[in-house]
Design a protein around this motif. Structure first.
Motif, PDB file in Angstrom:
ATOM      1  N   GLY A   1       0.863  -1.273   0.436  1.00  0.00           N
ATOM      2  CA  GLY A   1       0.324   0.390   0.057  1.00  0.00           C
ATOM      3  C   GLY A   1       0.259   1.577  -0.256  1.00  0.00           C
ATOM      4  O   GLY A   1       0.898   1.876  -1.023  1.00  0.00           O
ATOM      5  N   TRP A   2       2.015   1.073   0.492  1.00  0.00           N
ATOM      6  CA  TRP A   2       3.087   2.493   0.618  1.00  0.00           C
ATOM      7  C   TRP A   2       3.727   2.921  -0.385  1.00  0.00           C
ATOM      8  O   TRP A   2       3.845   3.827  -1.288  1.00  0.00           O
ATOM      9  N   VAL A   3       3.685   1.562  -1.264  1.00  0.00           N
ATOM     10  CA  VAL A   3       4.773   1.649  -2.341  1.00  0.00           C
ATOM     11  C   VAL A   3       3.723   2.398  -3.336  1.00  0.00           C
ATOM     12  O   VAL A   3       4.102   3.280  -4.027  1.00  0.00           O
ATOM     13  N   GLY A   4       2.015   1.886  -3.046  1.00  0.00           N
ATOM     14  CA  GLY A   4       1.865   2.597  -3.835  1.00  0.00           C
ATOM     15  C   GLY A   4       1.032   3.782  -3.990  1.00  0.00           C
ATOM     16  O   GLY A   4       1.109   4.981  -4.604  1.00  0.00           O
ATOM     17  N   VAL A   5       0.991   4.194  -2.365  1.00  0.00           N
ATOM     18  CA  VAL A   5       1.131   5.630  -2.409  1.00  0.00           C
ATOM     19  C   VAL A   5       2.606   6.551  -2.944  1.00  0.00           C
ATOM     20  O   VAL A   5       2.039   7.396  -3.560  1.00  0.00           O
ATOM     21  N   ALA A   6       3.079   5.865  -2.545  1.00  0.00           N
ATOM     22  CA  ALA A   6       4.570   6.717  -2.924  1.00  0.00           C
ATOM     23  C   ALA A   6       5.028   7.277  -4.451  1.00  0.00           C
ATOM     24  O   ALA A   6       4.825   7.634  -5.046  1.00  0.00           O
ATOM     25  N   GLY A   7       4.437   5.635  -5.166  1.00  0.00           N
ATOM     26  CA  GLY A   7       4.284   5.172  -6.568  1.00  0.00           C
ATOM     27  C   GLY A   7       2.908   6.393  -7.263  1.00  0.00           C
ATOM     28  O   GLY A   7       3.265   6.850  -8.213  1.00  0.00           O
ATOM     29  N   LEU A   8       2.080   6.758  -6.657  1.00  0.00           N
ATOM     30  CA  LEU A   8       1.207   7.418  -6.967  1.00  0.00           C
ATOM     31  C   LEU A   8       1.500   8.784  -7.163  1.00  0.00           C
ATOM     32  O   LEU A   8       1.218   9.406  -7.876  1.00  0.00           O
ATOM     33  N   VAL A   9       2.131   9.065  -5.897  1.00  0.00           N
ATOM     34  CA  VAL A   9       2.488  10.369  -6.180  1.00  0.00           C
ATOM     35  C   VAL A   9       3.669  10.822  -6.707  1.00  0.00           C
ATOM     36  O   VAL A   9       3.746  12.053  -7.599  1.00  0.00           O
ATOM     37  N   GLY A  10       4.564  10.108  -6.732  1.00  0.00           N
ATOM     38  CA  GLY A  10       5.527  10.099  -7.973  1.00  0.00           C
ATOM     39  C   GLY A  10       5.295  10.055  -9.435  1.00  0.00           C
ATOM     40  O   GLY A  10       5.972  10.543 -10.174  1.00  0.00           O
ATOM     41  N   GLY A  11       4.011   9.365  -9.568  1.00  0.00           N
ATOM     42  CA  GLY A  11       3.599   9.369 -10.916  1.00  0.00           C
ATOM     43  C   GLY A  11       2.688  10.111 -11.506  1.00  0.00           C
ATOM     44  O   GLY A  11       2.772  10.827 -12.357  1.00  0.00           O
ATOM     45  N   GLY A  12       1.917  11.135 -10.415  1.00  0.00           N
ATOM     46  CA  GLY A  12       1.396  11.755 -10.801  1.00  0.00           C
ATOM     47  C   GLY A  12       2.762  13.389 -10.915  1.00  0.00           C
ATOM     48  O   GLY A  12       2.319  14.474 -11.853  1.00  0.00           O
ATOM     49  N   ALA A  13       3.665  13.008 -10.139  1.00  0.00           N
ATOM     50  CA  ALA A  13       4.739  14.402 -10.542  1.00  0.00           C
ATOM     51  C   ALA A  13       4.934  14.327 -11.831  1.00  0.00           C
ATOM     52  O   ALA A  13       4.848  15.408 -12.631  1.00  0.00           O
ATOM     53  N   LEU A  14       5.294  13.264 -12.244  1.00  0.00           N
ATOM     54  CA  LEU A  14       5.894  12.909 -13.658  1.00  0.00           C
ATOM     55  C   LEU A  14       5.343  12.967 -14.188  1.00  0.00           C
ATOM     56  O   LEU A  14       5.320  13.423 -15.482  1.00  0.00           O
TER      57      LEU A  14
END
Lengths: 375, 241
Positions: free
Chosen positions: A308-321
């Motif tokens: 879940g945390w990996v997903g949240v971090a990925g979501l934030v990173g993906g949003g920024a990208l």
């Protein structure tokens, strides 16, 4: 409760970074491809999105704005009879054949005949009143700056359209069409270019006194019964009909679904492999915890929380990208468009990637057999 | 101090099959173990020490025979009940310390306690007390990477003791340690047996441990060859520094 999942993620972030990056890039791929497809197909609805006014009336059942046909002139009277209607304006649609310089051959063009009054609705978002006033000159046209090389002329020069000489009085931005070139002319010029076609306008644009009433007024104005001679839509409905029509007519919609599946698969494979590696790396610790009485379910929760945390971090990173990619695309005139629903769908897919990866990683916990610690 | 029978094992048999070769590890082994005693299980590699430890502690099912621990027929319990039994009554110390790299000493000890639903304050109190008992209070904020091998093993022991188990199983707890650390670990295990009445069963090659054990079971080829009692073993009663 000891926050084992979170503390491990922070302490061993290098181990989990590839998973978060895989999620982030999957998210970016999903969103950017969706934005590109929507951006490209929004071009089909540019006539609606670049205009003001809340309601369009056109030929009954029209599926896409470029498929418009002439409707009766008394439609204007019917529309004006509604107390909410403040302004009605005809919109002429003419298919054309352009000949500029000989070397470029002929080009298919779409001519939009519009009102030239300063407060006109058609293309009001991309053609300012001063530019629009230039259209009053007979034979004057305006095109998108990006289409100039296709037409082979520059401002002040002329070309032949449907056998008539027209001249370019100005350019603007945000007029690009799908599958051809958009040319804006006055209603009078459009009528002259409309050789042998239906002389009646294809659409009427309507401005309401209260834009918030658009849906209710459109429903009220839309004629019922089998003998109706025109249909009425809100601008957003007609735009959505048009984009949908193009998405499915070209097969691009299916392409988006297929591509999303591929991204989902690749994202899940990489993310789950990373998470499985992390679980396998701590398998003795998990086994010890199990020996001491922590249930499999409790250990699974730790792994799922990490996912879940990996997903949240990925979501934030993906949003920024994604934001970065969209800004770059925008600055380079690449057509991109995002919708809240599309963004939500991408976010859900990304969380789906992490959820599925987490579940796959949980299976690795089967190897956490405390009896093995004693061999 | 309790000397009641904590574990009663009867006619245990176990064999492992690798490919087409089946190896008998335990053959009709019976043993009783008492609370408050530190029992050593010694013998050459492959004699069945670890397998016996795994069967008595509810980690590995025997092919035949029965184990009664604290009156419970261990191998008649289902997986969930067995897990619950281990949670409430059994502590383990393994050869590899198996500490989570991200957690500091106090968190390592709190982690298994958190599954007992004791509440945050009681969990913290017990964890601190267990670290105190193994003489590591001053190191409680350090992670495994900052601890020596002996200290890591003491944290692992504190993790096992904090649950206040009636049964404590240790597998080669001193084999990776230098002599001073090994001695400290032995003293701690012994004190656990003496002061808390815990049954401590320890599989080990370490001759230092033998000198401190209340009882030594010498095993070979899946059988107990000798069962020796040491009535007055040397005990370090003062807390470890």
């Amino acid at each position: 409760m000891v926050a084992l999942a979170r503390k491990t993620l922070i302490y061993e972030w290098r181990r989990y970074l590839p998973a978060s990056l895989a999620v982030a890039f999957s998210g970016m791929l999903l969103l950017v491809q969706l934005a590109l497809v929507f951006g490209i197909f929004n071009g089909a609805a540019v006539y609606i999105n670049a205009s003001r006014g809340q309601i369009w009336a056109g030929y009954p059942g029209t599926q896409s704005i470029d498929l418009g046909r002439g409707i009766p002139r008394d439609t204007e009277m019917h529309l004006l009879a509604d107390p909410q209607v403040a302004q009605v304006e005809p919109f002429q649609w003419v298919n054309g054949d352009w000949r500029g310089r000989r070397a470029l051959g002929s080009v298919s063009v779409f001519v939009s005949g519009v009102d030239t009054a300063p407060d006109a609705l058609a293309f009001a978002r991309v053609i300012p009143p001063t530019l629009r006033a230039l259209l009053n000159e007979p034979g004057a046209i305006i095109v998108d700056r990006a289409d100039l090389p296709k037409l082979g002329i520059s401002v002040g020069e002329s070309g032949i359209l449907n056998g008539y000489r027209v001249h370019l009085v100005g350019t603007t931005n945000g007029l690009r069409a799908l599958g051809g070139v958009n040319i804006v002319a006055s209603l009078a010029t459009a009528r002259r270019l409309n050789v042998g076609g239906d002389p009646r306008p294809a659409y009427y644009l309507v401005r309401l006194r209260d834009p918030g009433q658009a849906a209710a007024v459109a429903a009220r104005l839309d004629p019922h019964g089998s003998e109706r001679r025109y249909s009425v839509w809100t601008a957003s409905t007609l735009a959505a009909r048009t984009v949908h029509y193009w998405l499915f007519e070209t097969g691009a919609g299916l392409g988006v679904v297929f591509m999303s599946l591929v991204v989902f698969l690749v994202g899940t494979v990489i993310t789950s492999q990373t998470l499985m590696g992390a679980v396998a790396g701590s398998i003795s610790e998990y086994a010890t915890l199990n020996a001491l009485g922590a249930s499999r379910r409790a250990l699974s929760r730790v792994v799922m929380e990490q996912a879940g945390w990996v997903g949240v971090a990925g979501l934030v990173g993906g949003g920024a990208l994604s934001a970065l990619a969209l800004v770059v695309a925008h600055s380079q005139d690449v057509p991109v468009a995002i919708t809240p629903l599309g963004t939500l769908a991408c976010a859900l897919l990304v969380m789906g990637i992490t959820l599925l990866s987490g579940l796959l990683a949980v299976r690795t916990l089967r190897n956490a057999d405390p009896a093995k610690l004693l061999r | 101090m309790s000397t009641a029978t904590a574990i009663r094992a009867r006619d245990l048999a176990k064999s492992f099959t690798v490919g087409k070769v089946s190896t008998r590890v335990l053959e009709g082994l019976s043993v009783d173990l008492a609370g408050g005693e530190l029992t050593m299980l010694s013998g050459p590699s492959g004699c069945g020490k670890s397998t016996l430890l795994a069967i008595l502690s509810g980690l590995e099912r025997p092919d035949a025979g029965s184990v009664e621990a604290l009156g419970e027929p261990v191998w008649y319990l289902n997986r969930k009940a067995l897990q619950r039994f281990r949670l409430h009554h059994i502590g383990f110390v393994f050869q590899g310390f198996n500490l989570f790299p991200a957690l500091n000493a106090v968190e390592q000890v709190e982690l298994p306690l958190s599954y007992l639903d004791l509440g945050a304050a009681e969990t913290r109190r017990r964890a601190e007390a267990a670290l105190e008992e193994v003489g590591l209070s001053h190191r409680r904020k350090l992670r495994p990477a900052e601890l020596s091998g002996g200290e890591k093993q003491r944290v692992a022991i504190a993790r096992a003791l904090a649950k206040q188990p009636q049964l404590l199983f240790a597998d080669e707890p001193t084999s990776a340690l230098d002599s001073v650390s090994g001695q400290t670990v032995i003293d701690i295990l012994h004190r656990a047996a003496r002061q808390h009445g815990t049954m401590v069963l320890c599989a080990s090659h370490d001759p230092r441990l033998i000198a401190h054990a209340d009882r030594v079971l010498r095993m070979e080829d899946g059988r107990v060859l000798a069962d020796e009692y040491h009535p007055h073993p040397a005990v370090a009663e003062e807390p470890v520094a």
